[in-house]
Design a protein around this motif. Structure first.
Motif, PDB file in Angstrom:
ATOM      1  N   ASP A 115      17.756   4.218  -1.875  1.00 27.45           N
ATOM      2  CA  ASP A 115      17.007   3.235  -1.115  1.00 27.45           C
ATOM      3  C   ASP A 115      15.535   3.411  -1.453  1.00 27.45           C
ATOM      4  O   ASP A 115      15.053   4.532  -1.598  1.00 27.45           O
ATOM      5  CB  ASP A 115      17.238   3.419   0.374  1.00 27.45           C
ATOM      6  CG  ASP A 115      16.709   2.253   1.189  1.00 27.45           C
ATOM      7  OD1 ASP A 115      16.611   1.128   0.644  1.00 27.45           O
ATOM      8  OD2 ASP A 115      16.388   2.459   2.365  1.00 27.45           O
ATOM      9  N   TYR A 116      14.831   2.317  -1.608  1.00 25.86           N
ATOM     10  CA  TYR A 116      13.427   2.403  -2.026  1.00 25.86           C
ATOM     11  C   TYR A 116      12.547   1.459  -1.221  1.00 25.86           C
ATOM     12  O   TYR A 116      13.030   0.532  -0.576  1.00 25.86           O
ATOM     13  CB  TYR A 116      13.291   2.079  -3.521  1.00 25.86           C
ATOM     14  CG  TYR A 116      13.585   0.643  -3.878  1.00 25.86           C
ATOM     15  CD1 TYR A 116      12.593  -0.345  -3.785  1.00 25.86           C
ATOM     16  CD2 TYR A 116      14.840   0.253  -4.318  1.00 25.86           C
ATOM     17  CE1 TYR A 116      12.861  -1.658  -4.098  1.00 25.86           C
ATOM     18  CE2 TYR A 116      15.109  -1.057  -4.638  1.00 25.86           C
ATOM     19  CZ  TYR A 116      14.116  -2.017  -4.532  1.00 25.86           C
ATOM     20  OH  TYR A 116      14.381  -3.324  -4.842  1.00 25.86           O
ATOM     21  N   VAL A 117      11.270   1.736  -1.286  1.00 22.71           N
ATOM     22  CA  VAL A 117      10.244   0.825  -0.782  1.00 22.71           C
ATOM     23  C   VAL A 117       9.345   0.487  -1.970  1.00 22.71           C
ATOM     24  O   VAL A 117       9.197   1.289  -2.893  1.00 22.71           O
ATOM     25  CB  VAL A 117       9.419   1.435   0.375  1.00 22.71           C
ATOM     26  CG1 VAL A 117      10.289   1.650   1.596  1.00 22.71           C
ATOM     27  CG2 VAL A 117       8.766   2.731  -0.034  1.00 22.71           C
ATOM     28  N   THR A 118       8.773  -0.694  -1.953  1.00 21.85           N
ATOM     29  CA  THR A 118       7.903  -1.108  -3.051  1.00 21.85           C
ATOM     30  C   THR A 118       6.450  -0.827  -2.692  1.00 21.85           C
ATOM     31  O   THR A 118       6.061  -0.872  -1.530  1.00 21.85           O
ATOM     32  CB  THR A 118       8.047  -2.612  -3.361  1.00 21.85           C
ATOM     33  OG1 THR A 118       7.778  -3.359  -2.178  1.00 21.85           O
ATOM     34  CG2 THR A 118       9.431  -2.942  -3.858  1.00 21.85           C
ATOM     35  N   SER A 119       5.680  -0.546  -3.717  1.00 26.48           N
ATOM     36  CA  SER A 119       4.233  -0.418  -3.545  1.00 26.48           C
ATOM     37  C   SER A 119       3.564  -1.011  -4.779  1.00 26.48           C
ATOM     38  O   SER A 119       4.150  -1.058  -5.861  1.00 26.48           O
ATOM     39  CB  SER A 119       3.821   1.045  -3.347  1.00 26.48           C
ATOM     40  OG  SER A 119       4.005   1.787  -4.527  1.00 26.48           O
ATOM     41  N   PHE A 120       2.361  -1.471  -4.569  1.00 23.64           N
ATOM     42  CA  PHE A 120       1.570  -2.072  -5.635  1.00 23.64           C
ATOM     43  C   PHE A 120       0.263  -1.288  -5.710  1.00 23.64           C
ATOM     44  O   PHE A 120      -0.712  -1.607  -5.028  1.00 23.64           O
ATOM     45  CB  PHE A 120       1.339  -3.557  -5.347  1.00 23.64           C
ATOM     46  CG  PHE A 120       2.619  -4.345  -5.301  1.00 23.64           C
ATOM     47  CD1 PHE A 120       3.121  -4.925  -6.445  1.00 23.64           C
ATOM     48  CD2 PHE A 120       3.343  -4.462  -4.127  1.00 23.64           C
ATOM     49  CE1 PHE A 120       4.322  -5.621  -6.424  1.00 23.64           C
ATOM     50  CE2 PHE A 120       4.535  -5.162  -4.086  1.00 23.64           C
ATOM     51  CZ  PHE A 120       5.031  -5.737  -5.243  1.00 23.64           C
ATOM     52  N   PRO A 121       0.245  -0.222  -6.526  1.00 22.10           N
ATOM     53  CA  PRO A 121      -0.865   0.736  -6.503  1.00 22.10           C
ATOM     54  C   PRO A 121      -2.164   0.269  -7.149  1.00 22.10           C
ATOM     55  O   PRO A 121      -3.196   0.894  -6.964  1.00 22.10           O
ATOM     56  CB  PRO A 121      -0.297   1.939  -7.262  1.00 22.10           C
ATOM     57  CG  PRO A 121       0.703   1.347  -8.190  1.00 22.10           C
ATOM     58  CD  PRO A 121       1.296   0.183  -7.456  1.00 22.10           C
ATOM     59  N   SER A 122      -2.109  -0.797  -7.910  1.00 21.27           N
ATOM     60  CA  SER A 122      -3.337  -1.238  -8.577  1.00 21.27           C
ATOM     61  C   SER A 122      -3.521  -2.740  -8.387  1.00 21.27           C
ATOM     62  O   SER A 122      -2.599  -3.451  -7.990  1.00 21.27           O
ATOM     63  CB  SER A 122      -3.301  -0.878 -10.067  1.00 21.27           C
ATOM     64  OG  SER A 122      -2.188  -1.481 -10.692  1.00 21.27           O
ATOM     65  N   GLU A 123      -4.718  -3.170  -8.684  1.00 21.82           N
ATOM     66  CA  GLU A 123      -5.032  -4.597  -8.581  1.00 21.82           C
ATOM     67  C   GLU A 123      -4.244  -5.386  -9.623  1.00 21.82           C
ATOM     68  O   GLU A 123      -3.955  -4.887 -10.714  1.00 21.82           O
ATOM     69  CB  GLU A 123      -6.540  -4.824  -8.831  1.00 21.82           C
ATOM     70  CG  GLU A 123      -7.434  -4.254  -7.768  1.00 21.82           C
ATOM     71  CD  GLU A 123      -7.322  -4.990  -6.452  1.00 21.82           C
ATOM     72  OE1 GLU A 123      -7.226  -6.223  -6.451  1.00 21.82           O
ATOM     73  OE2 GLU A 123      -7.323  -4.308  -5.408  1.00 21.82           O
ATOM     74  N   VAL A 124      -3.936  -6.618  -9.282  1.00 26.74           N
ATOM     75  CA  VAL A 124      -3.288  -7.522 -10.231  1.00 26.74           C
ATOM     76  C   VAL A 124      -4.271  -7.831 -11.350  1.00 26.74           C
ATOM     77  O   VAL A 124      -5.451  -8.087 -11.097  1.00 26.74           O
ATOM     78  CB  VAL A 124      -2.863  -8.834  -9.529  1.00 26.74           C
ATOM     79  CG1 VAL A 124      -2.356  -9.859 -10.529  1.00 26.74           C
ATOM     80  CG2 VAL A 124      -1.823  -8.550  -8.459  1.00 26.74           C
ATOM     81  N   VAL A 125      -3.794  -7.765 -12.580  1.00 29.59           N
ATOM     82  CA  VAL A 125      -4.631  -8.110 -13.722  1.00 29.59           C
ATOM     83  C   VAL A 125      -4.411  -9.584 -14.027  1.00 29.59           C
ATOM     84  O   VAL A 125      -3.324  -9.987 -14.443  1.00 29.59           O
ATOM     85  CB  VAL A 125      -4.288  -7.243 -14.964  1.00 29.59           C
ATOM     86  CG1 VAL A 125      -5.135  -7.656 -16.151  1.00 29.59           C
ATOM     87  CG2 VAL A 125      -4.468  -5.769 -14.652  1.00 29.59           C
ATOM     88  N   ASP A 126      -5.438 -10.393 -13.776  1.00 31.33           N
ATOM     89  CA  ASP A 126      -5.373 -11.826 -14.062  1.00 31.33           C
ATOM     90  C   ASP A 126      -6.070 -12.063 -15.392  1.00 31.33           C
ATOM     91  O   ASP A 126      -7.260 -11.808 -15.526  1.00 31.33           O
ATOM     92  CB  ASP A 126      -6.060 -12.612 -12.953  1.00 31.33           C
ATOM     93  CG  ASP A 126      -5.911 -14.110 -13.121  1.00 31.33           C
ATOM     94  OD1 ASP A 126      -5.431 -14.580 -14.185  1.00 31.33           O
ATOM     95  OD2 ASP A 126      -6.275 -14.838 -12.180  1.00 31.33           O
ATOM     96  N   LEU A 127      -5.326 -12.518 -16.359  1.00 32.26           N
ATOM     97  CA  LEU A 127      -5.881 -12.703 -17.698  1.00 32.26           C
ATOM     98  C   LEU A 127      -6.585 -14.049 -17.869  1.00 32.26           C
ATOM     99  O   LEU A 127      -7.070 -14.378 -18.942  1.00 32.26           O
ATOM    100  CB  LEU A 127      -4.766 -12.545 -18.733  1.00 32.26           C
ATOM    101  CG  LEU A 127      -4.049 -11.191 -18.679  1.00 32.26           C
ATOM    102  CD1 LEU A 127      -2.876 -11.172 -19.639  1.00 32.26           C
ATOM    103  CD2 LEU A 127      -5.009 -10.065 -18.989  1.00 32.26           C
TER     104      LEU A 127
END
Length: 191
Positions: A115-127
């Motif tokens: 079982d897992y939880v999600t995380s988004f550790p860095s900013e989204v890179v918008d190209l």
């Protein structure tokens, strides 16, 4: 009088079901209403319950939320010909991912997955060209131990601006699987 009230109740329940279904579809990828992180979260949620609301609908969401290039790679992973029907491809892909010992089983909640939880550790890179890159980590629920790190390469669909998967870089941190070897890992493990 009871029959009239019962009929009104049935109509209201029907309307609520339709409204709920429409809201559910709007929040399911691909949707122009989702930002990049919302897209990844919604896709992972759909994959966690791959047979809800219909068999293989989670895998179908993955497939239909992909660019033509990524769909071709998914077909290649399972040895499906280019003209195979999407539902057949999704069934085979679902079987491959959920097979015992497959590292991607974590995505579809197969029996041996954690079982897992999600995380988004860095900013989204918008190209700034209709492409983005999102880092997403799967961490063990309860212990916060890093299980998998993914880099999602996303591309906007020209007709409505919805995000689509153009590639996933998968890096494995679980001891029971070979350490991540990058882009080749997705193809190697499914095929």
């Amino acid at each position: 009088n009871f029959d009239a009230g019962y009929n009104i109740l049935l109509k209201r329940i029907g309307l609520l079901r339709v409204q709920s279904s429409v809201e559910s579809q709007l929040s399911r990828p691909p949707s122009s209403y989702l930002d990049t992180i919302g897209f990844v979260e919604a896709l992972l949620s759909a994959l966690r319950v791959p047979d809800d609301p219909l068999p293989d609908s989670g895998i179908g969401t993955l497939f239909h939320s992909s660019t033509w290039r990524w769909r071709a790679l998914l077909r290649e992973c399972i040895g499906a010909p280019r003209d195979a029907e999407a539902r057949v491809v999704c069934r085979a892909l679902g079987n491959a991912i959920s097979r015992e010992g497959n590292q991607f089983g974590i995505l579809v909640g197969s029996d041996d997955s954690e079982d897992y939880v999600t995380s988004f550790p860095s900013e989204v890179v918008d190209l700034n060209d209709g492409k983005s890159w999102v880092e997403c980590q799967l961490r063990a629920a309860g212990s916060d131990r890093l299980l998998v790190s993914m880099g999602w390469r996303l591309k906007r669909r020209s007709m409505d601006g919805a995000w689509l998967i153009d590639g996933i870089d998968w890096h494995e941190y679980r001891d029971s699987y070979r350490p991540g070897i990058g882009r080749e890992e997705w193809v190697r493990s499914l095929g």
